[in-house]
Motif scaffolding. Structure first.
Motif, PDB file in Angstrom:
ATOM      1  N   TYR A  75      32.088  31.984  20.148  1.00 18.43           N
ATOM      2  CA  TYR A  75      31.704  30.885  20.517  1.00 18.43           C
ATOM      3  C   TYR A  75      32.158  30.399  21.811  1.00 18.43           C
ATOM      4  CZ  TYR A  75      31.349  29.257  15.730  1.00 18.43           C
ATOM      5  OH  TYR A  75      30.885  29.093  14.260  1.00 18.43           O
ATOM      6  N   SER A  76      33.153  31.078  22.568  1.00 21.42           N
ATOM      7  CA  SER A  76      33.619  30.832  23.988  1.00 21.42           C
ATOM      8  C   SER A  76      32.701  31.605  25.030  1.00 21.42           C
ATOM      9  CB  SER A  76      34.973  31.241  24.304  1.00 21.42           C
ATOM     10  OG  SER A  76      35.154  32.932  24.044  1.00 21.42           O
ATOM     11  N   THR A  77      31.949  32.791  24.405  1.00 18.19           N
ATOM     12  CA  THR A  77      30.892  33.331  25.352  1.00 18.19           C
ATOM     13  C   THR A  77      29.440  32.806  24.952  1.00 18.19           C
ATOM     14  OG1 THR A  77      30.963  35.123  23.937  1.00 18.19           O
ATOM     15  CG2 THR A  77      32.530  35.361  25.778  1.00 18.19           C
ATOM     16  N   LYS A  78      29.415  31.925  24.060  1.00 20.65           N
ATOM     17  CA  LYS A  78      28.121  31.355  23.642  1.00 20.65           C
ATOM     18  C   LYS A  78      27.307  32.652  23.016  1.00 20.65           C
ATOM     19  CE  LYS A  78      27.624  27.398  26.480  1.00 20.65           C
ATOM     20  NZ  LYS A  78      29.013  26.878  25.878  1.00 20.65           N
ATOM     21  N   PHE A  79      28.054  33.753  22.504  1.00 21.28           N
ATOM     22  CA  PHE A  79      27.194  34.845  21.881  1.00 21.28           C
ATOM     23  C   PHE A  79      26.715  34.303  20.588  1.00 21.28           C
ATOM     24  CE2 PHE A  79      27.712  38.315  18.752  1.00 21.28           C
ATOM     25  CZ  PHE A  79      27.105  39.206  19.500  1.00 21.28           C
ATOM     26  N   ASN A  80      27.035  33.143  20.195  1.00 21.26           N
ATOM     27  CA  ASN A  80      26.291  32.731  18.696  1.00 21.26           C
ATOM     28  C   ASN A  80      24.976  32.166  18.898  1.00 21.26           C
ATOM     29  OD1 ASN A  80      27.663  30.915  20.227  1.00 21.26           O
ATOM     30  ND2 ASN A  80      27.853  29.355  18.333  1.00 21.26           N
ATOM     31  N   GLU A  81      24.783  31.637  20.266  1.00 26.07           N
ATOM     32  CA  GLU A  81      23.506  31.079  20.422  1.00 26.07           C
ATOM     33  C   GLU A  81      22.462  32.126  20.937  1.00 26.07           C
ATOM     34  OE1 GLU A  81      24.215  28.486  23.820  1.00 26.07           O
ATOM     35  OE2 GLU A  81      25.494  27.304  22.878  1.00 26.07           O
ATOM     36  N   ARG A  82      22.911  33.256  21.197  1.00 21.89           N
ATOM     37  CA  ARG A  82      21.848  34.430  21.480  1.00 21.89           C
ATOM     38  C   ARG A  82      21.351  35.071  20.076  1.00 21.89           C
ATOM     39  NH1 ARG A  82      25.731  37.578  25.134  1.00 21.89           N
ATOM     40  NH2 ARG A  82      26.353  36.066  26.362  1.00 21.89           N
ATOM     41  N   PHE A  83      22.094  34.746  18.969  1.00 25.10           N
ATOM     42  CA  PHE A  83      21.688  35.289  17.537  1.00 25.10           C
ATOM     43  C   PHE A  83      21.559  34.261  16.741  1.00 25.10           C
ATOM     44  CE2 PHE A  83      23.970  39.189  19.792  1.00 25.10           C
ATOM     45  CZ  PHE A  83      22.876  40.112  19.647  1.00 25.10           C
ATOM     46  N   LYS A  84      20.322  33.685  16.849  1.00 26.10           N
ATOM     47  CA  LYS A  84      19.934  32.635  15.838  1.00 26.10           C
ATOM     48  C   LYS A  84      19.574  32.779  14.468  1.00 26.10           C
ATOM     49  CE  LYS A  84      19.275  29.733  19.433  1.00 26.10           C
ATOM     50  NZ  LYS A  84      19.906  28.451  19.805  1.00 26.10           N
ATOM     51  N   GLY A  85      19.777  34.343  14.098  1.00 24.69           N
ATOM     52  CA  GLY A  85      19.401  34.702  12.701  1.00 24.69           C
ATOM     53  C   GLY A  85      20.487  34.531  11.809  1.00 24.69           C
ATOM     54  N   PHE A  86      21.660  34.318  12.395  1.00 24.07           N
ATOM     55  CA  PHE A  86      22.762  34.249  11.477  1.00 24.07           C
ATOM     56  C   PHE A  86      23.154  32.628  11.181  1.00 24.07           C
ATOM     57  CE2 PHE A  86      24.355  38.322  13.333  1.00 24.07           C
ATOM     58  CZ  PHE A  86      24.060  39.061  12.221  1.00 24.07           C
ATOM     59  N   LEU A  87      23.570  32.557  10.247  1.00 20.31           N
ATOM     60  CA  LEU A  87      24.084  31.031  10.102  1.00 20.31           C
ATOM     61  C   LEU A  87      25.493  30.912  10.388  1.00 20.31           C
ATOM     62  CD1 LEU A  87      22.078  30.406   6.550  1.00 20.31           C
ATOM     63  CD2 LEU A  87      21.517  29.653   8.936  1.00 20.31           C
ATOM     64  N   TRP A  88      25.787  30.494  11.664  1.00 20.33           N
ATOM     65  CA  TRP A  88      27.017  30.627  12.242  1.00 20.33           C
ATOM     66  C   TRP A  88      28.056  29.716  11.400  1.00 20.33           C
ATOM     67  CZ3 TRP A  88      29.065  34.574  15.114  1.00 20.33           C
ATOM     68  CH2 TRP A  88      28.073  35.235  15.701  1.00 20.33           C
ATOM     69  N   PRO A  89      27.542  28.429  11.588  1.00 15.81           N
ATOM     70  CA  PRO A  89      28.484  27.480  10.763  1.00 15.81           C
ATOM     71  C   PRO A  89      28.806  27.815   9.384  1.00 15.81           C
ATOM     72  CG  PRO A  89      26.651  26.369  11.835  1.00 15.81           C
ATOM     73  CD  PRO A  89      26.405  27.707  11.977  1.00 15.81           C
ATOM     74  N   LEU A  90      27.761  28.172   8.557  1.00 19.03           N
ATOM     75  CA  LEU A  90      27.902  28.507   7.225  1.00 19.03           C
ATOM     76  C   LEU A  90      28.929  29.826   7.256  1.00 19.03           C
ATOM     77  CD1 LEU A  90      27.219  27.937   4.384  1.00 19.03           C
ATOM     78  CD2 LEU A  90      25.322  29.644   4.362  1.00 19.03           C
TER      79      LEU A  90
END
Length: 171
Positions: A75-90
């Motif tokens: 979350y701090s490096t915005k790594f989650n925004e690069r991998f949209k295939g994962f449902l990060w909040p879930l």
């Protein structure tokens, strides 16, 4: 010698440190503070369980520490925004739910069955971690519910417009 690109004596170390640590904006946000608290409490709980006679429970705090550390980094490096295939909040929601249930369970067992001080301390820190994880999954649940509510409203708008259009045709 006067090279602009040559770093100072502390330049590369500080650059690496700044790339690893979360940004001030994220660390001061609610999610950032919760993740930092989860990392710290899981680590303290891990150390307490490792030093206690209830060392069989050491796996849970270690896994939660690693999972929270990974999500803090993502979350701090915005790594989650690069991998949209994962449902990060879930994924984060499920991590928090399972962590709070398991921390609560092992904390009750550590406090009730073991009499040494390290087990009692691990149980207390586990109860505090349970509260932090529960608060995190409550906030994630509210965000997901609001997102779904807004999504539901946007789907209702075209049907309302079609109903109004069909009503005006029949007049």
């Amino acid at each position: 010698m006067g090279d602009i690109e040559a770093p100072g004596p502390n330049g590369p170390r500080q650059a690496v440190l700044h790339s690893i640590l979360p940004s001030k904006e994220f660390a001061s946000s609610t999610k950032g503070m919760l993740l930092i608290a989860e990392v710290a409490l899981s680590l303290v709980s891990f150390v307490c369980f490792a030093a206690s006679t209830a060392a069989a429970f050491v796996t849970v705090p270690l896994l939660e520490f690693l999972a929270a550390l990974f999500l803090l980094f993502a979350y701090s490096t915005k790594f989650n925004e690069r991998f949209k295939g994962f449902l990060w909040p879930l994924m984060d929601f499920m991590r928090c739910v399972t962590a709070s249930i398991i921390f609560f369970t092992i904390s009750i067992i550590a406090v009730s069955r073991y009499s040494d001080g390290a087990s009692k301390a691990a149980g207390v820190f586990g109860f505090i971690a349970t509260i932090v994880f529960a608060l995190d999954f409550y906030l994630i649940f509210n965000e997901l519910a609001n997102f779904l509510k807004q999504g539901g409203e946007s789907h209702d708008e075209p049907s309302r417009q079609q109903d109004e259009f069909s009503d005006s045709d029949s007049d």
